[in-house]
Design an enzyme around this catalytic site. Structure first.
Site, mmCIF file in Angstrom:
data_model
loop_
_atom_site.group_PDB
_atom_site.id
_atom_site.type_symbol
_atom_site.label_atom_id
_atom_site.label_comp_id
_atom_site.label_asym_id
_atom_site.label_seq_id
_atom_site.Cartn_x
_atom_site.Cartn_y
_atom_site.Cartn_z
ATOM 1 N N HIS A 84 0.821 -1.213 0.000
ATOM 2 C CA HIS A 84 0.000 0.000 0.000
ATOM 3 C C HIS A 84 0.856 1.264 0.000
ATOM 4 O O HIS A 84 0.402 2.317 -0.443
ATOM 5 C CB HIS A 84 -0.919 0.023 1.222
ATOM 6 N N HIS A 109 5.509 6.975 6.535
ATOM 7 C CA HIS A 109 5.208 6.446 5.210
ATOM 8 C C HIS A 109 4.791 7.583 4.288
ATOM 9 O O HIS A 109 4.582 8.710 4.733
ATOM 10 C CB HIS A 109 4.112 5.370 5.275
ATOM 11 N N HIS A 111 2.486 9.021 0.677
ATOM 12 C CA HIS A 111 1.362 8.901 -0.247
ATOM 13 C C HIS A 111 1.688 9.729 -1.482
ATOM 14 O O HIS A 111 2.241 10.827 -1.372
ATOM 15 C CB HIS A 111 0.070 9.407 0.403
ATOM 16 N N HIS A 135 3.633 11.069 6.214
ATOM 17 C CA HIS A 135 2.965 10.908 7.503
ATOM 18 C C HIS A 135 3.941 10.285 8.494
ATOM 19 O O HIS A 135 4.545 9.244 8.209
ATOM 20 C CB HIS A 135 1.739 9.999 7.375
ATOM 21 N N THR A 217 -5.942 7.239 7.700
ATOM 22 C CA THR A 217 -6.440 7.426 6.336
ATOM 23 C C THR A 217 -6.525 6.114 5.570
ATOM 24 O O THR A 217 -6.848 6.109 4.384
ATOM 25 C CB THR A 217 -5.544 8.409 5.559
ATOM 26 N N THR A 218 -6.230 5.012 6.241
ATOM 27 C CA THR A 218 -6.370 3.679 5.653
ATOM 28 C C THR A 218 -7.146 2.803 6.623
ATOM 29 O O THR A 218 -7.198 3.084 7.825
ATOM 30 C CB THR A 218 -4.995 3.033 5.386
#
Length: 337
Positions: A84, A109, A111, A135, A217-218
């Site tokens: 992801h 991580h 995005h 993040h 957010t996941t």
């Protein structure tokens, strides 16, 4: 051993599928997350679009204080493609000050968007996304013994959101991560990164930020996150962004599925309050709004010039008419005399 167990819990909660398969698009995409993860349909979800004309200035918000982030450390850091995102483990010696409690670092991580896209951030400011977003995830180690316990508690987690834009030069700090992506091209691959100053991934100035209560957010989208989104942005080069967009795969082997567009769309604010640590100097306009404003100003100036021109012409004609009348009257008077 304890740190390894903690890392597994971080991976399970914040990156793994929790027993269900989820993606960002398609039949298991974000529109369908609430079916398997009910909290993803909650009323305090993240990310959000931060409208600066609606935020509340809070002069009592203390500055965010990253402790230990500028230390190199002694142990290598684990870099992981979890299918992801790309995730970097962080040692528990890193923690945040300036928050209600002590929050200990767990991982960070990224995005990003599609290949070639300059829009891949999760949070937006005045409806404007940036190329990517970092993040940095922490948990309340003062109140809870583990991240898995804190993740389901109100403000059990604290996440720093750093918007990333494209600049003219490379950012050496991000190369600590991006230069290793080819080693974790496929899902579940891992590698080690020599210790470096994580603080260098942040914007230089941290005084200006937005604060609100939100969620992961996941999936499982726990509504337990105290969000800090910085107003200042970090920068990477276009080449570095392309490396992020083009290297990773969301599958374990060929045929590979590119790991791209791994961002959630902004969620409804639902009467939540967004606080700001600073006073807005003025309205912040998007690129489109600035372009429209510029065109409007030019059109206004053109109309004003045309109006002045026509008025000047009218005055000139009137003066010429008066002058002819005077000449004619004088000539007539001379003849009669």
């Amino acid at each position: 051993m304890l740190f390894f167990a903690l890392l597994l819990k971080v991976t399970w909660i914040l990156a793994a599928d929790g027993g269900h398969h989820w993606t960002y698009e398609g039949p298991h995409g974000q529109d369908h997350w609430p079916t398997s993860y009910p909290e993803c349909g909650g009323d305090a979800q993240s990310p959000i679009n931060i409208q600066t004309d609606s935020v509340i200035f809070d002069p009592d918000l203390p500055a965010v204080q990253p402790h230990g982030y500028d230390q190199l450390g002694t142990e290598p850091l684990d870099l992981h493609n979890n299918g992801h995102t790309v995730q970097l483990s962080l040692p528990p010696t890193l923690h945040l000050g300036g928050l209600p409690r002590k929050y200990t670092a767990a991982q960070l991580h990224l995005h990003w968007g599609q290949r070639g896209s300059l829009e891949g951030s999760e949070h937006q400011i005045n409806s404007e996304a940036t190329a990517a977003e970092l993040h940095v995830v922490h948990y309340d180690s003062q109140s809870y013994s583990s991240l898995s316990e804190a993740a389901q508690k109100p403000q059990g987690l604290a996440v720093l959101g750093i918007l990333i834009e494209v600049g003219e030069t490379e950012n050496p700090a991000y190369d600590h991560i991006l230069s290793r992506l080819h080693e974790i091209r496929y899902k579940d691959q891992k590698t080690s990164v020599p210790p470096f100053s994580v603080r260098e991934l942040f914007p230089q100035q941290l005084e200006q930020f937005f604060r609100y209560n939100g969620s992961l957010t996941t999936p499982p989208c726990y509504q337990s996150v105290l969000w800090t989104v910085f107003n200042r942005r970090a920068q990477i080069s276009m080449g570095q962004l392309e490396k992020l967009q083009e290297t990773l795969s969301s599958t374990e082997e060929d045929p590979s599925e590119p790991l791209v567009q791994n961002y959630r769309v902004p969620q409804p604010l639902n009467q939540r309050t967004i606080f700001a640590s600073f006073i807005q100097a003025g309205p912040l306009y998007t690129t489109g709004e600035m372009l429209g404003l510029g065109v409007g100003i030019l059109a206004g100036c053109l109309c004003l010039l045309l109006a002045v021109y026509f008025i000047a012409q009218k005055i000139r004609k009137k003066r010429l008419g008066n002058r002819k009348s005077v000449v004619f009257t004088s000539a007539r008077a001379t003849t009669e005399a």
